[in-house]
Design a protein around this motif. Structure first.
Motif, PDB file in Angstrom:
ATOM      1  N   ILE A  87      40.170  51.048  69.787  1.00  0.00           N
ATOM      2  CA  ILE A  87      40.179  51.274  71.230  1.00  0.00           C
ATOM      3  C   ILE A  87      38.866  50.850  71.862  1.00  0.00           C
ATOM      4  CG2 ILE A  87      41.832  53.185  71.311  1.00  0.00           C
ATOM      5  CD1 ILE A  87      38.643  54.543  71.547  1.00  0.00           C
ATOM      6  N   LYS A  88      38.918  50.633  73.170  1.00  0.00           N
ATOM      7  CA  LYS A  88      37.691  50.478  73.948  1.00  0.00           C
ATOM      8  C   LYS A  88      37.307  51.876  74.403  1.00  0.00           C
ATOM      9  CE  LYS A  88      38.341  45.821  75.691  1.00  0.00           C
ATOM     10  NZ  LYS A  88      38.577  44.994  76.859  1.00  0.00           N
ATOM     11  N   THR A  89      36.099  52.290  74.053  1.00  0.00           N
ATOM     12  CA  THR A  89      35.637  53.607  74.473  1.00  0.00           C
ATOM     13  C   THR A  89      35.175  53.533  75.922  1.00  0.00           C
ATOM     14  OG1 THR A  89      33.426  53.172  73.615  1.00  0.00           O
ATOM     15  CG2 THR A  89      34.964  54.294  72.136  1.00  0.00           C
ATOM     16  N   PRO A  90      35.202  54.651  76.634  1.00  0.00           N
ATOM     17  CA  PRO A  90      34.746  54.639  78.035  1.00  0.00           C
ATOM     18  C   PRO A  90      33.334  54.067  78.159  1.00  0.00           C
ATOM     19  CG  PRO A  90      35.781  56.731  77.497  1.00  0.00           C
ATOM     20  CD  PRO A  90      35.652  55.976  76.215  1.00  0.00           C
ATOM     21  N   GLY A  91      33.173  53.152  79.099  1.00  0.00           N
ATOM     22  CA  GLY A  91      31.865  52.555  79.359  1.00  0.00           C
ATOM     23  C   GLY A  91      31.465  51.461  78.389  1.00  0.00           C
ATOM     24  N   SER A  92      32.395  50.998  77.552  1.00  0.00           N
ATOM     25  CA  SER A  92      32.066  49.963  76.578  1.00  0.00           C
ATOM     26  C   SER A  92      33.101  48.840  76.646  1.00  0.00           C
ATOM     27  CB  SER A  92      32.045  50.548  75.165  1.00  0.00           C
ATOM     28  OG  SER A  92      31.854  49.526  74.215  1.00  0.00           O
ATOM     29  N   ILE A  93      32.663  47.627  76.341  1.00  0.00           N
ATOM     30  CA  ILE A  93      33.612  46.522  76.261  1.00  0.00           C
ATOM     31  C   ILE A  93      33.980  46.238  74.810  1.00  0.00           C
ATOM     32  CG2 ILE A  93      32.943  45.434  78.431  1.00  0.00           C
ATOM     33  CD1 ILE A  93      31.252  43.462  76.747  1.00  0.00           C
ATOM     34  N   GLU A  94      33.215  46.815  73.894  1.00  0.00           N
ATOM     35  CA  GLU A  94      33.463  46.644  72.461  1.00  0.00           C
ATOM     36  C   GLU A  94      34.567  47.597  72.002  1.00  0.00           C
ATOM     37  OE1 GLU A  94      31.709  44.466  70.374  1.00  0.00           O
ATOM     38  OE2 GLU A  94      30.875  43.720  72.254  1.00  0.00           O
ATOM     39  N   LYS A  95      35.391  47.114  71.068  1.00  0.00           N
ATOM     40  CA  LYS A  95      36.402  47.989  70.475  1.00  0.00           C
ATOM     41  C   LYS A  95      35.782  48.776  69.332  1.00  0.00           C
ATOM     42  CE  LYS A  95      40.850  46.200  71.670  1.00  0.00           C
ATOM     43  NZ  LYS A  95      42.193  45.994  71.202  1.00  0.00           N
ATOM     44  N   SER A  96      36.317  49.978  69.136  1.00  0.00           N
ATOM     45  CA  SER A  96      35.835  50.859  68.085  1.00  0.00           C
ATOM     46  C   SER A  96      37.032  51.406  67.317  1.00  0.00           C
ATOM     47  CB  SER A  96      35.066  52.031  68.722  1.00  0.00           C
ATOM     48  OG  SER A  96      34.790  53.024  67.750  1.00  0.00           O
ATOM     49  N   ASP A  97      36.819  51.700  66.044  1.00  0.00           N
ATOM     50  CA  ASP A  97      37.825  52.460  65.299  1.00  0.00           C
ATOM     51  C   ASP A  97      37.804  53.876  65.851  1.00  0.00           C
ATOM     52  OD1 ASP A  97      38.713  50.538  63.354  1.00  0.00           O
ATOM     53  OD2 ASP A  97      36.747  50.734  62.400  1.00  0.00           O
ATOM     54  N   ALA A  98      38.964  54.528  65.859  1.00  0.00           N
ATOM     55  CA  ALA A  98      39.032  55.906  66.338  1.00  0.00           C
ATOM     56  C   ALA A  98      40.203  56.621  65.688  1.00  0.00           C
ATOM     57  CB  ALA A  98      39.179  55.948  67.855  1.00  0.00           C
ATOM     58  N   ILE A  99      40.045  57.918  65.546  1.00  0.00           N
ATOM     59  CA  ILE A  99      41.144  58.787  65.149  1.00  0.00           C
ATOM     60  C   ILE A  99      41.771  59.275  66.443  1.00  0.00           C
ATOM     61  CG2 ILE A  99      41.794  60.952  64.032  1.00  0.00           C
ATOM     62  CD1 ILE A  99      39.186  60.629  62.324  1.00  0.00           C
ATOM     63  N   GLN A 100      43.067  59.060  66.595  1.00  0.00           N
ATOM     64  CA  GLN A 100      43.775  59.530  67.791  1.00  0.00           C
ATOM     65  C   GLN A 100      44.634  60.718  67.404  1.00  0.00           C
ATOM     66  OE1 GLN A 100      45.529  56.580  70.315  1.00  0.00           O
ATOM     67  NE2 GLN A 100      47.014  58.009  71.174  1.00  0.00           N
ATOM     68  N   ARG A 116      32.572  55.442  62.906  1.00  0.00           N
ATOM     69  CA  ARG A 116      32.199  54.310  62.062  1.00  0.00           C
ATOM     70  C   ARG A 116      31.937  54.862  60.668  1.00  0.00           C
ATOM     71  NH1 ARG A 116      27.166  55.242  64.583  1.00  0.00           N
ATOM     72  NH2 ARG A 116      25.507  55.110  63.070  1.00  0.00           N
ATOM     73  N   ILE A 117      32.093  53.997  59.680  1.00  0.00           N
ATOM     74  CA  ILE A 117      31.870  54.399  58.292  1.00  0.00           C
ATOM     75  C   ILE A 117      30.674  53.618  57.770  1.00  0.00           C
ATOM     76  CG2 ILE A 117      32.848  54.559  55.977  1.00  0.00           C
ATOM     77  CD1 ILE A 117      35.644  54.402  57.273  1.00  0.00           C
ATOM     78  N   ASP A 118      29.654  54.339  57.355  1.00  0.00           N
ATOM     79  CA  ASP A 118      28.452  53.735  56.768  1.00  0.00           C
ATOM     80  C   ASP A 118      28.248  54.335  55.385  1.00  0.00           C
ATOM     81  OD1 ASP A 118      27.633  52.104  58.976  1.00  0.00           O
ATOM     82  OD2 ASP A 118      26.957  53.923  60.004  1.00  0.00           O
ATOM     83  N   GLY A 119      28.376  53.504  54.362  1.00  0.00           N
ATOM     84  CA  GLY A 119      28.145  53.978  53.002  1.00  0.00           C
ATOM     85  C   GLY A 119      29.036  55.140  52.607  1.00  0.00           C
ATOM     86  N   GLY A 120      30.278  55.133  53.073  1.00  0.00           N
ATOM     87  CA  GLY A 120      31.206  56.202  52.726  1.00  0.00           C
ATOM     88  C   GLY A 120      31.079  57.451  53.584  1.00  0.00           C
ATOM     89  N   THR A 121      30.183  57.424  54.562  1.00  0.00           N
ATOM     90  CA  THR A 121      30.012  58.568  55.457  1.00  0.00           C
ATOM     91  C   THR A 121      30.606  58.242  56.818  1.00  0.00           C
ATOM     92  OG1 THR A 121      27.970  59.223  54.329  1.00  0.00           O
ATOM     93  CG2 THR A 121      28.319  60.104  56.547  1.00  0.00           C
ATOM     94  N   VAL A 122      31.451  59.139  57.314  1.00  0.00           N
ATOM     95  CA  VAL A 122      32.064  58.968  58.621  1.00  0.00           C
ATOM     96  C   VAL A 122      31.172  59.608  59.674  1.00  0.00           C
ATOM     97  CG1 VAL A 122      34.049  59.552  60.076  1.00  0.00           C
ATOM     98  CG2 VAL A 122      34.395  58.922  57.680  1.00  0.00           C
ATOM     99  N   THR A 123      30.824  58.816  60.694  1.00  0.00           N
ATOM    100  CA  THR A 123      30.028  59.331  61.807  1.00  0.00           C
ATOM    101  C   THR A 123      30.854  59.186  63.076  1.00  0.00           C
ATOM    102  OG1 THR A 123      28.017  58.544  60.713  1.00  0.00           O
ATOM    103  CG2 THR A 123      27.841  59.100  63.056  1.00  0.00           C
TER     104      THR A 123
END
Length: 143
Positions: A90-103, A121-128
């Motif tokens: 999805i595009k998050t509010p205020g961003s033109i970039e798409k992001s992964d998201a849990i809906q 986002r997932i960095d090194g197996g950690t979800v942030t």
């Protein structure tokens, strides 16, 4: 004892179901759509969806399977609240970039319906998680 508010009831359901998505993302980098419901007595049940004969089903048919099942249970008067959880871009509010998201699509027998999105986002197996936001849901489960 005072009854829980509608919002508190759907949030309790969401908070009970959500950890599985994070766990699956951390361990596998993805997850299949799943859901759950709150019975009239307050008991929460987790529900998976499966399409026979497919090892790696597409998300849309699984989401529809859950939606159809929940509509039937709602029509039969079995549920107080339902939730369907799936992965989106999805595009998050205020961003033109798409992001992964849990809906998380939440519906309540009172007519309350909301979609809560948890960009991540997932960095090194950690979800942030990023900034969570919500929007009006379709309201079709209890209609």
């Amino acid at each position: 004892m005072q009854d829980k508010t509608t919002k508190a009831e759907v949030e309790e359901l969401m908070n009970d179901l959500l950890p599985l998505a994070k766990k699956m993302l951390q361990e596998h980098g993805e997850f299949y759509p799943y859901g759950g419901y709150t019975e009239l007595n307050g008991k929460i049940t987790h529900v998976g969806a499966q399409i026979k004969g497919t090892d790696r089903p597409q998300s849309a048919p699984l989401i529809q399977l859950l939606r159809d099942s929940f509509k039937k249970g709602a029509k039969d008067g079995n549920y107080k609240a339902t939730a369907i959880i799936f992965d989106v871009r999805i595009k998050t509010p205020g961003s033109i970039e798409k992001s992964d998201a849990i809906q998380v699509c939440l519906d309540h027998k009172s007519g309350y319906s909301a979609e809560v999105l948890f960009p991540y986002r997932i960095d090194g197996g950690t979800v942030t998680y990023g900034k969570t936001f919500a929007q009006q849901g379709s309201g079709d489960i209890f209609s």
